[in-house]
Design a protein around this motif. Structure first.
Motif, PDB file in Angstrom:
ATOM      1  N   TYR A 284       0.562   6.116   5.791  1.00 45.30           N
ATOM      2  CA  TYR A 284       0.556   4.678   6.028  1.00 45.30           C
ATOM      3  C   TYR A 284       0.514   4.383   7.529  1.00 45.30           C
ATOM      4  O   TYR A 284      -0.235   3.506   7.979  1.00 45.30           O
ATOM      5  CB  TYR A 284       1.784   4.046   5.379  1.00 45.30           C
TER       6      TYR A 284
ATOM      7  N   CYS B  54      -2.462   2.413   9.621  1.00 45.24           N
ATOM      8  CA  CYS B  54      -2.209   1.261  10.499  1.00 45.24           C
ATOM      9  C   CYS B  54      -2.700   1.522  11.926  1.00 45.24           C
ATOM     10  O   CYS B  54      -3.242   0.629  12.566  1.00 45.24           O
ATOM     11  CB  CYS B  54      -0.715   0.940  10.513  1.00 45.24           C
TER      12      CYS B  54
ATOM     13  N   ILE C  30      -4.392  -9.916   0.840  1.00 55.02           N
ATOM     14  CA  ILE C  30      -4.993  -9.416  -0.405  1.00 55.02           C
ATOM     15  C   ILE C  30      -4.061  -9.673  -1.571  1.00 55.02           C
ATOM     16  O   ILE C  30      -4.491 -10.086  -2.651  1.00 55.02           O
ATOM     17  CB  ILE C  30      -5.339  -7.922  -0.283  1.00 55.02           C
ATOM     18  N   ALA C  31      -2.774  -9.476  -1.356  1.00 53.35           N
ATOM     19  CA  ALA C  31      -1.794  -9.708  -2.427  1.00 53.35           C
ATOM     20  C   ALA C  31      -1.781 -11.169  -2.855  1.00 53.35           C
ATOM     21  O   ALA C  31      -1.659 -11.471  -4.047  1.00 53.35           O
ATOM     22  CB  ALA C  31      -0.415  -9.265  -1.972  1.00 53.35           C
TER      23      ALA C  31
ATOM     24  N   LYS D  32      -2.917  -7.871   6.494  1.00 56.29           N
ATOM     25  CA  LYS D  32      -4.097  -7.791   5.624  1.00 56.29           C
ATOM     26  C   LYS D  32      -3.675  -7.521   4.183  1.00 56.29           C
ATOM     27  O   LYS D  32      -4.243  -8.069   3.251  1.00 56.29           O
ATOM     28  CB  LYS D  32      -5.050  -6.692   6.104  1.00 56.29           C
ATOM     29  N   GLU D  33      -2.686  -6.664   4.039  1.00 54.34           N
ATOM     30  CA  GLU D  33      -2.170  -6.340   2.717  1.00 54.34           C
ATOM     31  C   GLU D  33      -1.602  -7.592   2.042  1.00 54.34           C
ATOM     32  O   GLU D  33      -1.834  -7.839   0.854  1.00 54.34           O
ATOM     33  CB  GLU D  33      -1.087  -5.273   2.876  1.00 54.34           C
ATOM     34  N   TRP D  34      -0.888  -8.403   2.797  1.00 56.80           N
ATOM     35  CA  TRP D  34      -0.304  -9.617   2.254  1.00 56.80           C
ATOM     36  C   TRP D  34      -1.394 -10.618   1.863  1.00 56.80           C
ATOM     37  O   TRP D  34      -1.289 -11.300   0.845  1.00 56.80           O
ATOM     38  CB  TRP D  34       0.670 -10.227   3.250  1.00 56.80           C
TER      39      TRP D  34
ATOM     40  N   TYR E 240      -5.657  -1.058   9.573  1.00 55.33           N
ATOM     41  CA  TYR E 240      -4.937  -1.560   8.404  1.00 55.33           C
ATOM     42  C   TYR E 240      -3.651  -2.189   8.897  1.00 55.33           C
ATOM     43  O   TYR E 240      -3.055  -1.736   9.860  1.00 55.33           O
ATOM     44  CB  TYR E 240      -4.637  -0.405   7.444  1.00 55.33           C
ATOM     45  N   SER E 241      -3.216  -3.256   8.256  1.00 52.53           N
ATOM     46  CA  SER E 241      -1.975  -3.890   8.665  1.00 52.53           C
ATOM     47  C   SER E 241      -1.299  -4.532   7.464  1.00 52.53           C
ATOM     48  O   SER E 241      -1.965  -4.903   6.490  1.00 52.53           O
ATOM     49  CB  SER E 241      -2.238  -4.943   9.736  1.00 52.53           C
ATOM     50  N   PRO E 242       0.001  -4.689   7.537  1.00 46.78           N
ATOM     51  CA  PRO E 242       0.703  -5.385   6.455  1.00 46.78           C
ATOM     52  C   PRO E 242       0.219  -6.829   6.273  1.00 46.78           C
ATOM     53  O   PRO E 242       0.269  -7.366   5.177  1.00 46.78           O
ATOM     54  CB  PRO E 242       2.166  -5.337   6.894  1.00 46.78           C
TER      55      PRO E 242
ATOM     56  N   MET F 135       0.830  -1.187   0.000  1.00 45.95           N
ATOM     57  CA  MET F 135       0.000   0.000   0.000  1.00 45.95           C
ATOM     58  C   MET F 135       0.878   1.257   0.000  1.00 45.95           C
ATOM     59  O   MET F 135       0.533   2.250  -0.627  1.00 45.95           O
ATOM     60  CB  MET F 135      -0.927  -0.023   1.217  1.00 45.95           C
ATOM     61  N   TYR F 136       2.008   1.153   0.717  1.00 42.72           N
ATOM     62  CA  TYR F 136       2.891   2.308   0.767  1.00 42.72           C
ATOM     63  C   TYR F 136       3.345   2.699  -0.639  1.00 42.72           C
ATOM     64  O   TYR F 136       3.345   3.879  -1.003  1.00 42.72           O
ATOM     65  CB  TYR F 136       4.100   2.008   1.655  1.00 42.72           C
TER      66      TYR F 136
END
Length: 192
Positions: free
Chosen positions: A32, A36, A49-50, A45-47, A41-43, A1-2
């Motif tokens: 960012y 968080c 989704i990725a 969750k980002e992972w 939001y957290s890395p 996201m960053y």
């Protein structure tokens, strides 16, 4: 996201200089950190989704195909002089667990011509169909299965419900078995 935020920063600035890059790094880091800290939001969750990105893109192309197929079916139904349009309101219970999955399903149903999601309460969807051929609850439907795969699948849930003898069909009227697909609607709901 960053990196997405930073790319958006550069895009909005329209040019690349060291000053713009440094300010962009600082602003994007602050935004960012804010996301968080205050927006859950957290890395992690980002992972997640990725990892599902391929399935999400696949679902997008599937949905575009369904929109075109449904548009063609709607057009044929409307223009055909011998076919009589029989609108109906139907309901079904979904197996989706997350609110995001339910929102995607409701919006996907509404985006396909001939169907509109009227209401969603917990796992019960109320759908208006232009014709009974558009009733997705009759046989179950692939759209829900594809969203379940994006959510992470529900194979364990399906196996548990099969072991308990629960029916696998997700279609059910609001006040009865799967046969009755037209729930009663109060006058207040009809005037909304």
């Amino acid at each position: 996201m960053y990196f997405l935020l930073f790319g958006f920063w550069v895009l909005l600035n329209g040019k690349w200089t060291a000053e713009i890059a440094i300010v962009g790094v600082i602003v994007c880091a602050a935004l960012y950190a804010f996301m968080c800290a205050f927006m859950e939001y957290s890395p992690k969750k980002e992972w997640k989704i990725a990892k599902r990105f391929g399935k999400i893109v696949g679902y997008f192309f599937y949905l575009v195909g369904e929109v075109f197929k449904s548009a063609w079916a709607t057009m044929c139904l409307i223009w055909s002089p011998e076919k009589e349009i029989e609108p109906r309101v139907t309901s079904f219970h979904t197996k989706l667990r997350t609110d995001a999955g339910k929102v995607v399903l409701a919006n996907s149903i509404t985006m396909t011509p001939g169907t509109i999601t009227v209401d969603v309460q917990d796992d019960l969807f109320l759908i208006h169909c232009l014709d009974e051929s558009f009733d997705m609850g009759v046989e179950g439907f692939e759209m829900e299965d594809r969203i379940m795969k994006i959510e992470g699948g529900h194979q364990a849930d399906a196996a548990a419900s099969a072991a308990e003898g629960a029916p696998s069909d997700t279609t059910e009227a609001i006040d009865g078995p799967a046969e009755a697909t037209e729930p009663e609607i109060t006058e207040e709901e009809a005037t909304r």
